[in-house]
Design a protein around this motif. Sequence first.
Motif, PDB file in Angstrom:
ATOM      1  N   MET A   1     -15.245   3.465   9.791  1.00 50.24           N
ATOM      2  CA  MET A   1     -14.073   4.100   9.233  1.00 50.24           C
ATOM      3  C   MET A   1     -13.408   3.166   8.238  1.00 50.24           C
ATOM      4  O   MET A   1     -13.452   1.955   8.383  1.00 50.24           O
ATOM      5  N   ALA A   2     -12.763   3.768   7.292  1.00 57.18           N
ATOM      6  CA  ALA A   2     -12.214   3.032   6.162  1.00 57.18           C
ATOM      7  C   ALA A   2     -11.280   1.895   6.560  1.00 57.18           C
ATOM      8  O   ALA A   2     -11.431   0.776   6.076  1.00 57.18           O
ATOM      9  N   ILE A   3     -10.335   2.151   7.438  1.00 57.80           N
ATOM     10  CA  ILE A   3      -9.349   1.107   7.727  1.00 57.80           C
ATOM     11  C   ILE A   3      -9.984  -0.084   8.430  1.00 57.80           C
ATOM     12  O   ILE A   3      -9.622  -1.220   8.178  1.00 57.80           O
ATOM     13  N   TYR A   4     -10.950   0.176   9.282  1.00 56.10           N
ATOM     14  CA  TYR A   4     -11.580  -0.929  10.010  1.00 56.10           C
ATOM     15  C   TYR A   4     -12.407  -1.791   9.062  1.00 56.10           C
ATOM     16  O   TYR A   4     -12.424  -3.011   9.184  1.00 56.10           O
ATOM     17  N   ARG A   5     -13.046  -1.153   8.107  1.00 56.67           N
ATOM     18  CA  ARG A   5     -13.834  -1.888   7.119  1.00 56.67           C
ATOM     19  C   ARG A   5     -12.914  -2.741   6.247  1.00 56.67           C
ATOM     20  O   ARG A   5     -13.195  -3.904   5.979  1.00 56.67           O
ATOM     21  N   ILE A   6     -11.787  -2.180   5.842  1.00 61.52           N
ATOM     22  CA  ILE A   6     -10.844  -2.908   4.995  1.00 61.52           C
ATOM     23  C   ILE A   6     -10.210  -4.065   5.756  1.00 61.52           C
ATOM     24  O   ILE A   6     -10.053  -5.162   5.216  1.00 61.52           O
ATOM     25  N   ILE A  49      -1.965   0.393   5.033  1.00 64.74           N
ATOM     26  CA  ILE A  49      -1.909  -1.071   4.950  1.00 64.74           C
ATOM     27  C   ILE A  49      -0.769  -1.502   4.033  1.00 64.74           C
ATOM     28  O   ILE A  49      -0.006  -2.419   4.362  1.00 64.74           O
ATOM     29  N   GLU A  50      -0.643  -0.842   2.909  1.00 67.97           N
ATOM     30  CA  GLU A  50       0.434  -1.162   1.960  1.00 67.97           C
ATOM     31  C   GLU A  50       1.804  -1.017   2.623  1.00 67.97           C
ATOM     32  O   GLU A  50       2.664  -1.891   2.498  1.00 67.97           O
ATOM     33  N   ILE A  51       1.993   0.072   3.338  1.00 66.55           N
ATOM     34  CA  ILE A  51       3.276   0.301   4.008  1.00 66.55           C
ATOM     35  C   ILE A  51       3.478  -0.704   5.140  1.00 66.55           C
ATOM     36  O   ILE A  51       4.580  -1.212   5.341  1.00 66.55           O
ATOM     37  N   GLY A  52       2.420  -0.998   5.866  1.00 63.32           N
ATOM     38  CA  GLY A  52       2.514  -1.987   6.941  1.00 63.32           C
ATOM     39  C   GLY A  52       2.941  -3.352   6.442  1.00 63.32           C
ATOM     40  O   GLY A  52       3.596  -4.112   7.155  1.00 63.32           O
ATOM     41  N   GLN A  53       2.612  -3.664   5.211  1.00 65.75           N
ATOM     42  CA  GLN A  53       2.973  -4.959   4.636  1.00 65.75           C
ATOM     43  C   GLN A  53       4.435  -5.028   4.215  1.00 65.75           C
ATOM     44  O   GLN A  53       4.929  -6.091   3.866  1.00 65.75           O
ATOM     45  N   THR A  54       5.140  -3.896   4.262  1.00 60.92           N
ATOM     46  CA  THR A  54       6.561  -3.891   3.908  1.00 60.92           C
ATOM     47  C   THR A  54       7.423  -4.365   5.070  1.00 60.92           C
ATOM     48  O   THR A  54       8.620  -4.529   4.916  1.00 60.92           O
ATOM     49  N   GLY A  55       6.813  -4.533   6.239  1.00 57.95           N
ATOM     50  CA  GLY A  55       7.555  -4.984   7.404  1.00 57.95           C
ATOM     51  C   GLY A  55       7.829  -3.880   8.415  1.00 57.95           C
ATOM     52  O   GLY A  55       8.333  -4.145   9.498  1.00 57.95           O
ATOM     53  N   LEU A  56       7.511  -2.645   8.062  1.00 53.09           N
ATOM     54  CA  LEU A  56       7.680  -1.539   8.993  1.00 53.09           C
ATOM     55  C   LEU A  56       6.714  -1.728  10.159  1.00 53.09           C
ATOM     56  O   LEU A  56       5.533  -1.998   9.946  1.00 53.09           O
ATOM     57  N   LYS A  57       7.222  -1.620  11.382  1.00 45.97           N
ATOM     58  CA  LYS A  57       6.407  -1.931  12.563  1.00 45.97           C
ATOM     59  C   LYS A  57       5.960  -0.709  13.369  1.00 45.97           C
ATOM     60  O   LYS A  57       4.964  -0.759  14.061  1.00 45.97           O
ATOM     61  N   ASP A  58       6.699   0.378  13.309  1.00 44.80           N
ATOM     62  CA  ASP A  58       6.423   1.551  14.135  1.00 44.80           C
ATOM     63  C   ASP A  58       5.263   2.359  13.539  1.00 44.80           C
ATOM     64  O   ASP A  58       5.382   2.875  12.417  1.00 44.80           O
ATOM     65  N   PRO A  59       4.142   2.486  14.272  1.00 43.55           N
ATOM     66  CA  PRO A  59       2.990   3.224  13.741  1.00 43.55           C
ATOM     67  C   PRO A  59       3.315   4.663  13.346  1.00 43.55           C
ATOM     68  O   PRO A  59       2.787   5.170  12.363  1.00 43.55           O
ATOM     69  N   VAL A  60       4.209   5.313  14.095  1.00 43.63           N
ATOM     70  CA  VAL A  60       4.574   6.693  13.776  1.00 43.63           C
ATOM     71  C   VAL A  60       5.296   6.737  12.434  1.00 43.63           C
ATOM     72  O   VAL A  60       5.012   7.588  11.587  1.00 43.63           O
ATOM     73  N   LYS A  61       6.211   5.814  12.213  1.00 40.76           N
ATOM     74  CA  LYS A  61       6.955   5.776  10.950  1.00 40.76           C
ATOM     75  C   LYS A  61       6.029   5.407   9.787  1.00 40.76           C
ATOM     76  O   LYS A  61       6.177   5.936   8.687  1.00 40.76           O
ATOM     77  N   ARG A  65       5.462   7.944   6.655  1.00 38.35           N
ATOM     78  CA  ARG A  65       5.730   7.484   5.291  1.00 38.35           C
ATOM     79  C   ARG A  65       4.478   7.588   4.414  1.00 38.35           C
ATOM     80  O   ARG A  65       4.548   7.993   3.257  1.00 38.35           O
ATOM     81  N   ALA A  66       3.332   7.235   4.971  1.00 38.07           N
ATOM     82  CA  ALA A  66       2.079   7.313   4.199  1.00 38.07           C
ATOM     83  C   ALA A  66       1.800   8.758   3.785  1.00 38.07           C
ATOM     84  O   ALA A  66       1.450   9.019   2.626  1.00 38.07           O
ATOM     85  N   ILE A  67       1.950   9.673   4.711  1.00 35.81           N
ATOM     86  CA  ILE A  67       1.711  11.084   4.409  1.00 35.81           C
ATOM     87  C   ILE A  67       2.689  11.584   3.355  1.00 35.81           C
ATOM     88  O   ILE A  67       2.309  12.274   2.419  1.00 35.81           O
ATOM     89  N   GLU A  68       3.953  11.181   3.484  1.00 37.97           N
ATOM     90  CA  GLU A  68       4.960  11.584   2.495  1.00 37.97           C
ATOM     91  C   GLU A  68       4.650  11.003   1.122  1.00 37.97           C
ATOM     92  O   GLU A  68       4.706  11.705   0.118  1.00 37.97           O
ATOM     93  N   GLU A  69       4.346   9.707   1.072  1.00 40.19           N
ATOM     94  CA  GLU A  69       4.098   9.054  -0.214  1.00 40.19           C
ATOM     95  C   GLU A  69       2.844   9.581  -0.900  1.00 40.19           C
ATOM     96  O   GLU A  69       2.781   9.633  -2.120  1.00 40.19           O
ATOM     97  N   LEU A  70       1.852   9.987  -0.103  1.00 46.90           N
ATOM     98  CA  LEU A  70       0.629  10.541  -0.684  1.00 46.90           C
ATOM     99  C   LEU A  70       0.743  12.052  -0.891  1.00 46.90           C
ATOM    100  O   LEU A  70      -0.186  12.678  -1.390  1.00 46.90           O
ATOM    101  N   ARG A  71       1.870  12.599  -0.472  1.00 49.28           N
ATOM    102  CA  ARG A  71       2.136  14.044  -0.591  1.00 49.28           C
ATOM    103  C   ARG A  71       1.016  14.870   0.066  1.00 49.28           C
ATOM    104  O   ARG A  71       0.479  15.796  -0.525  1.00 49.28           O
ATOM    105  N   LEU A  72       0.701  14.508   1.299  1.00 49.10           N
ATOM    106  CA  LEU A  72      -0.390  15.160   2.012  1.00 49.10           C
ATOM    107  C   LEU A  72       0.079  16.084   3.125  1.00 49.10           C
ATOM    108  O   LEU A  72      -0.743  16.637   3.847  1.00 49.10           O
ATOM    109  N   SER A  73       1.383  16.221   3.287  1.00 52.64           N
ATOM    110  CA  SER A  73       1.864  17.021   4.409  1.00 52.64           C
ATOM    111  C   SER A  73       1.478  18.482   4.246  1.00 52.64           C
ATOM    112  O   SER A  73       1.381  18.998   3.138  1.00 52.64           O
ATOM    113  N   LYS A  74       1.226  19.112   5.371  1.00 51.79           N
ATOM    114  CA  LYS A  74       0.883  20.534   5.384  1.00 51.79           C
ATOM    115  C   LYS A  74       2.156  21.331   5.191  1.00 51.79           C
ATOM    116  O   LYS A  74       3.189  21.017   5.738  1.00 51.79           O
TER     117      LYS A  74
END
Length: 75
Positions: A1-6, A49-61, A65-74
């Motif tokens: 999977m992509a994240i594990y490879r990265i 990963i980009e968002i995680g580097q901002t200091g945000l710690k909560d996986p749900v948040k 945020r990733a879904i919102e920033e990528l505009r992927l929400s259903k």
Amino acid sequence: MAIYRILQNSPLGPEEITRLSTAYEQALRTIGVQDRNDPLTELIARKIIEIGQTGLKDPVKICVRAIEELRLSKG
């Protein structure tokens, strides 16, 4: 999977990798990506990963945020 490879060669610790992996898996479930070879998975992984580097710690948040920033929400 992509994240594990990265993250494989990253300097992040196990706790941070777990947090980002959890956010990644949640994001894929949330938007309904089942094909782990879909190119979208890499885009999501990089954004998580980009968002995680901002200091945000909560996986749900991180996931939300990733879904919102990528505009992927259903809907």
